[in-house]
Design an enzyme around this catalytic site. Structure first.
Site, PDB file in Angstrom:
ATOM      1  N   GLY A 100       9.120   0.498  49.053  1.00 36.37           N
ATOM      2  CA  GLY A 100       9.365  -0.693  48.250  1.00 36.37           C
ATOM      3  C   GLY A 100       8.165  -1.575  48.023  1.00 36.37           C
ATOM      4  CG  HIS A 101       4.635  -3.990  50.249  1.00 35.21           C
ATOM      5  ND1 HIS A 101       3.390  -4.054  49.649  1.00 35.21           N
ATOM      6  CD2 HIS A 101       4.846  -5.204  50.800  1.00 35.21           C
ATOM      7  CE1 HIS A 101       2.886  -5.254  49.844  1.00 35.21           C
ATOM      8  NE2 HIS A 101       3.739  -5.969  50.543  1.00 35.21           N
ATOM      9  N   PRO A 102       4.412  -2.572  46.988  1.00 35.68           N
ATOM     10  CG  PRO A 102       4.130  -4.092  45.260  1.00 35.68           C
ATOM     11  CD  PRO A 102       4.762  -3.953  46.600  1.00 35.68           C
ATOM     12  CE1 TYR A 151       3.997   3.387  50.624  1.00 34.74           C
ATOM     13  CE2 TYR A 151       4.015   2.650  48.342  1.00 34.74           C
ATOM     14  CZ  TYR A 151       4.146   2.378  49.683  1.00 34.74           C
ATOM     15  OH  TYR A 151       4.446   1.100  50.108  1.00 34.74           O
TER      16      TYR A 151
END
Length: 296
Positions: free
Chosen positions: A78-80, A75
């Site tokens: 951009g998103h945590p 993974y």
């Protein structure tokens, strides 16, 4: 009893076949109100409506599909995120359903833990105040989560003592509706978006209940991505105006916005016409309209 809502977030935003499988899994005995996929964020958000019991069954089926189809080892979006089914909130729209939502969320957490995925309760279900924020579990990503769980520093509320080898972990809560709301700037400088996000979020002295990060999209635009925890108290128009004020000294301005999932209608009160919400349809993107349609 009126239906509850659930808003499972999965760590996949581009693969149509995978998203189709996930949608079919979640859409079992409940009503799928919305699906929002975002390749830049590497994330998709499903909005479900269903009765207690059926909602837990649908969330468990979706979690099982996420375990089978999403591998978090590579993974890099951009998103945590720390899990294939990363976040799984059960939502009450009517305050009278708060207790039912809490009960349903704990039931779903227990079932997801039974799939071999550690589950952490956050928000108002957190067992300790320090575990209330999602960032507490996400800081450092999945690799750091492994280390914290291996050392015994961090223990799951349900499920195994270590992350699932491919699916990571899942965060579960019960909450009222929030607004996942993104604002794009007329800038390609991600540092501008990060500076605006820092001033916008509550921990930086910004708006109450607002969480924000700055990202660079594949389009070349910088984006301020937010969660507005109480969109009734802080409507989205207020978020846009604060972004405008913070961006102006940096030579930027908001151009366009995006809703992720559904929002209460009141969250749009006083929204500025010069920053359009891309693809917004009041008949499709407010909770009230979608519930009314589903109940027809």
């Amino acid at each position: 009893m009126p239906p509850l809502l659930a808003v499972p977030n999965v760590s996949e935003g581009a693969d149509r076949d995978r998203l189709g499988r996930l949608e079919r899994a979640f859409d079992r005995g409940v009503t799928l109100l919305d699906r929002h996929a975002d390749a830049d964020h590497g994330r998709s958000v499903f909005t479900l409506s269903g009765s207690p019991g059926r909602l837990t069954a649908a969330l468990t089926a979706g979690a099982e599909e996420a375990v089978e189809t999403i591998d978090m080892r590579g993974y890099a979006a951009g998103h945590p995120a720390i899990g294939a089914l990363d976040v799984c909130p059960v939502v009450w729209f009517d305050p009278g359903d708060r207790a039912a939502a809490r009960t349903e969320a704990v039931a779903a957490a227990e079932q997801i833990g039974g799939l071999g995925v550690p589950v952490f309760l956050y928000g108002e279900l957190a067992r300790e105040p320090g575990r209330a924020e999602r960032a507490y579990f996400r800081n450092g990503g999945l690799s750091e989560l492994w280390l914290r769980m291996e050392s015994g520093e961090l223990r799951s509320d349900f499920g195994p003592k270590l992350p699932h080898h491919t699916a990571g972990a899942t965060l579960v809560t019960a909450r009222p509706p929030l607004a996942a709301f993104n604002v794009e700037l007329d800038s390609g400088d991600v540092e501008v978006a990060r500076a605006v996000a820092a001033g916008l979020r509550e921990t930086g002295g910004g708006l109450a209940g607002v969480r924000a990060i700055g990202l660079l999209l594949s389009s070349g635009r910088a984006q301020v991505s937010t969660n507005v925890h109480d969109p009734l108290a802080v409507p989205l128009g207020e978020v846009v105006e604060r972004v405008r004020a913070l961006a102006a000294p940096l030579g930027a301005r908001p151009l366009e916005a995006e809703l992720v999932g559904l929002v209460p209608q009141v969250a749009l009160s006083g929204y500025p016409v010069d920053v359009p919400i891309r693809g917004f349809d009041p008949e499709r993107h407010t909770i009230e309209a979608r519930l009314a349609e589903a109940n027809d």
